[in-house]
Design a protein around this motif. Structure first.
Motif, mmCIF file in Angstrom:
data_model
loop_
_atom_site.group_PDB
_atom_site.id
_atom_site.type_symbol
_atom_site.label_atom_id
_atom_site.label_comp_id
_atom_site.label_asym_id
_atom_site.label_seq_id
_atom_site.Cartn_x
_atom_site.Cartn_y
_atom_site.Cartn_z
ATOM 1 N N PRO A 1 31.851 -81.749 -1.613
ATOM 2 C CA PRO A 1 32.238 -82.211 -0.343
ATOM 3 C C PRO A 1 32.201 -83.824 -0.421
ATOM 4 C CG PRO A 1 29.998 -81.808 -0.302
ATOM 5 C CD PRO A 1 30.222 -81.461 -1.712
ATOM 6 N N THR A 2 33.104 -84.350 0.271
ATOM 7 C CA THR A 2 33.035 -85.839 0.411
ATOM 8 C C THR A 2 32.723 -86.088 1.872
ATOM 9 O OG1 THR A 2 35.475 -86.069 1.517
ATOM 10 C CG2 THR A 2 35.244 -85.985 -1.029
ATOM 11 N N ILE A 3 32.194 -87.368 2.026
ATOM 12 C CA ILE A 3 31.776 -87.749 3.239
ATOM 13 C C ILE A 3 32.951 -87.841 4.296
ATOM 14 C CG2 ILE A 3 30.638 -89.928 4.342
ATOM 15 C CD1 ILE A 3 28.454 -88.436 2.604
ATOM 16 N N GLN A 4 34.114 -88.494 3.665
ATOM 17 C CA GLN A 4 35.360 -88.602 4.607
ATOM 18 C C GLN A 4 35.630 -87.068 5.152
ATOM 19 O OE1 GLN A 4 38.767 -91.281 3.963
ATOM 20 N NE2 GLN A 4 39.659 -89.270 3.230
ATOM 21 N N ALA A 5 35.673 -86.138 4.035
ATOM 22 C CA ALA A 5 35.975 -84.868 4.534
ATOM 23 C C ALA A 5 35.184 -84.097 5.848
ATOM 24 C CB ALA A 5 36.177 -83.831 3.519
ATOM 25 N N TYR A 6 33.928 -84.501 5.505
ATOM 26 C CA TYR A 6 32.689 -83.916 6.411
ATOM 27 C C TYR A 6 32.889 -84.707 7.806
ATOM 28 C CZ TYR A 6 28.568 -83.757 8.914
ATOM 29 O OH TYR A 6 27.840 -83.625 9.968
ATOM 30 N N TRP A 7 33.149 -85.933 7.910
ATOM 31 C CA TRP A 7 33.396 -86.610 9.121
ATOM 32 C C TRP A 7 34.743 -86.206 9.891
ATOM 33 C CZ3 TRP A 7 29.814 -87.698 12.246
ATOM 34 C CH2 TRP A 7 28.480 -88.117 11.629
ATOM 35 N N ALA B 1 32.230 -94.235 17.426
ATOM 36 C CA ALA B 1 30.766 -94.174 16.842
ATOM 37 C C ALA B 1 30.859 -93.223 15.309
ATOM 38 C CB ALA B 1 29.935 -93.711 17.992
ATOM 39 N N ILE B 2 32.101 -92.976 15.163
ATOM 40 C CA ILE B 2 32.292 -92.026 13.795
ATOM 41 C C ILE B 2 32.379 -92.723 12.770
ATOM 42 C CG2 ILE B 2 33.820 -89.941 12.893
ATOM 43 C CD1 ILE B 2 32.032 -89.102 15.486
ATOM 44 N N PRO B 3 31.581 -92.411 11.694
ATOM 45 C CA PRO B 3 31.802 -93.605 10.546
ATOM 46 C C PRO B 3 32.928 -92.983 9.520
ATOM 47 C CG PRO B 3 29.880 -91.898 10.337
ATOM 48 C CD PRO B 3 30.568 -91.514 11.704
ATOM 49 N N LEU B 4 34.129 -93.304 10.057
ATOM 50 C CA LEU B 4 35.316 -93.297 9.327
ATOM 51 C C LEU B 4 36.126 -94.546 9.353
ATOM 52 C CD1 LEU B 4 36.435 -89.689 10.491
ATOM 53 C CD2 LEU B 4 36.081 -90.435 8.255
ATOM 54 N N SER B 5 36.896 -94.782 8.391
ATOM 55 C CA SER B 5 37.667 -96.084 8.452
ATOM 56 C C SER B 5 38.776 -95.893 9.499
ATOM 57 C CB SER B 5 38.636 -95.857 7.287
ATOM 58 O OG SER B 5 39.566 -94.996 7.155
ATOM 59 N N ALA B 6 39.171 -97.249 9.900
ATOM 60 C CA ALA B 6 40.276 -97.342 10.982
ATOM 61 C C ALA B 6 41.350 -96.425 10.747
ATOM 62 C CB ALA B 6 40.554 -98.855 11.314
ATOM 63 N N GLU B 7 41.732 -96.412 9.364
ATOM 64 C CA GLU B 7 43.031 -95.887 9.234
ATOM 65 C C GLU B 7 42.852 -94.239 9.314
ATOM 66 O OE1 GLU B 7 45.656 -94.570 5.045
ATOM 67 O OE2 GLU B 7 43.631 -96.054 4.892
ATOM 68 N N ILE B 8 41.805 -93.716 8.952
ATOM 69 C CA ILE B 8 41.673 -92.211 9.394
ATOM 70 C C ILE B 8 41.325 -92.015 10.653
ATOM 71 C CG2 ILE B 8 40.057 -90.166 8.760
ATOM 72 C CD1 ILE B 8 41.661 -91.049 6.461
ATOM 73 N N LYS B 9 40.644 -92.893 11.448
ATOM 74 C CA LYS B 9 40.502 -92.552 12.939
ATOM 75 C C LYS B 9 41.875 -92.665 13.369
ATOM 76 C CE LYS B 9 35.935 -94.521 13.402
ATOM 77 N NZ LYS B 9 35.239 -95.721 13.972
ATOM 78 N N ALA B 10 42.811 -93.509 12.973
ATOM 79 C CA ALA B 10 44.425 -93.544 13.671
ATOM 80 C C ALA B 10 45.135 -92.158 13.202
ATOM 81 C CB ALA B 10 45.038 -94.734 12.966
ATOM 82 N N ALA C 1 50.844 -82.949 -1.679
ATOM 83 C CA ALA C 1 49.869 -81.908 -1.990
ATOM 84 C C ALA C 1 49.810 -80.954 -3.312
ATOM 85 C CB ALA C 1 49.803 -80.840 -0.657
ATOM 86 N N ARG C 2 50.886 -80.792 -3.603
ATOM 87 C CA ARG C 2 51.113 -80.057 -4.936
ATOM 88 C C ARG C 2 50.649 -81.047 -6.164
ATOM 89 N NH1 ARG C 2 55.526 -77.751 -2.366
ATOM 90 N NH2 ARG C 2 57.046 -79.214 -3.048
ATOM 91 N N ARG C 3 50.995 -82.193 -5.876
ATOM 92 C CA ARG C 3 50.493 -83.004 -7.100
ATOM 93 C C ARG C 3 48.827 -83.659 -7.124
ATOM 94 N NH1 ARG C 3 55.125 -85.536 -5.513
ATOM 95 N NH2 ARG C 3 54.277 -87.070 -4.119
ATOM 96 N N GLY C 4 48.220 -83.420 -5.922
ATOM 97 C CA GLY C 4 46.906 -83.692 -5.695
ATOM 98 C C GLY C 4 46.081 -83.048 -6.713
ATOM 99 N N VAL D 1 48.859 -84.527 10.990
ATOM 100 C CA VAL D 1 48.316 -83.498 10.549
ATOM 101 C C VAL D 1 48.662 -83.360 8.969
ATOM 102 C CG1 VAL D 1 48.798 -80.915 10.098
ATOM 103 C CG2 VAL D 1 49.088 -82.084 12.455
ATOM 104 N N GLY D 2 49.670 -83.740 8.360
ATOM 105 C CA GLY D 2 49.832 -83.747 6.932
ATOM 106 C C GLY D 2 48.915 -84.790 6.264
ATOM 107 N N ALA D 3 48.769 -85.876 6.744
ATOM 108 C CA ALA D 3 47.972 -86.923 6.263
ATOM 109 C C ALA D 3 46.506 -86.692 6.300
ATOM 110 C CB ALA D 3 48.299 -88.513 6.706
ATOM 111 N N LEU D 4 45.990 -86.012 7.623
ATOM 112 C CA LEU D 4 44.797 -85.332 7.460
ATOM 113 C C LEU D 4 44.457 -84.515 6.652
ATOM 114 C CD1 LEU D 4 44.198 -85.252 11.276
ATOM 115 C CD2 LEU D 4 43.013 -86.876 9.893
ATOM 116 N N TYR D 5 45.363 -83.592 6.335
ATOM 117 C CA TYR D 5 45.201 -82.585 5.170
ATOM 118 C C TYR D 5 45.160 -83.255 3.988
ATOM 119 C CZ TYR D 5 46.386 -78.702 2.165
ATOM 120 O OH TYR D 5 46.355 -77.815 0.985
ATOM 121 N N LEU D 6 45.964 -84.129 3.575
ATOM 122 C CA LEU D 6 45.879 -85.119 2.212
ATOM 123 C C LEU D 6 44.443 -85.698 2.263
ATOM 124 C CD1 LEU D 6 49.495 -86.303 1.611
ATOM 125 C CD2 LEU D 6 48.175 -84.389 0.464
ATOM 126 N N ALA D 7 43.687 -86.075 3.417
ATOM 127 C CA ALA D 7 42.718 -86.879 3.416
ATOM 128 C C ALA D 7 41.421 -85.844 3.420
ATOM 129 C CB ALA D 7 42.557 -87.460 4.783
#
Length: 100
Positions: free
Chosen positions: A9-15, A43-52, A97-100, A59-65
């Motif tokens: 698990p990653t912290i980012q994926a968890y949040w 109050a969520i400990p995520l970067s401004a980029e992920i919050k945006a 996603a396929r390259r990931g 959807v696609g970017a969140l999936y990749l994140a």
């Protein structure tokens, strides 16, 4: 062990997953989120980029994140996102996603 994109698990994926779950499963959270996504996410400990990405329903970017695909789909259904928009966002990142 890897998920579709990242070691887990990653912290980012968890949040990300926590937000997607809480908005739709905790009393009053959807109303607070709809009233002001930025305030809800403050109050969520995520970067401004992920919050945006969450705020903008990227959807696609969140999936990749690292977002759980089931929670991501449920979130989009809960926000009444049109299916065509949901699928288009995933298709836009399909090669990544396929390259990931």
């Amino acid at each position: 062990m890897r998920n579709w994109q990242q070691d887990i698990p990653t912290i980012q994926a968890y949040w990300i997953d926590r937000v997607l779950f809480d908005v739709h499963h905790k009393e009053g959270h959807l109303q607070r989120y709809n009233a002001s996504p930025d305030a809800y996410l403050s109050a969520i400990p995520l970067s401004a980029e992920i919050k945006a990405l969450i705020r903008d329903n990227a959807v696609g970017a969140l999936y990749l994140a690292g977002a759980n695909p089931y929670l991501l789909r449920a979130h989009c259904l809960g926000l009444h996102m049109p299916d065509a928009e949901f699928v288009a966002s995933l298709r836009a990142v399909a090669g990544e996603a396929r390259r990931g």
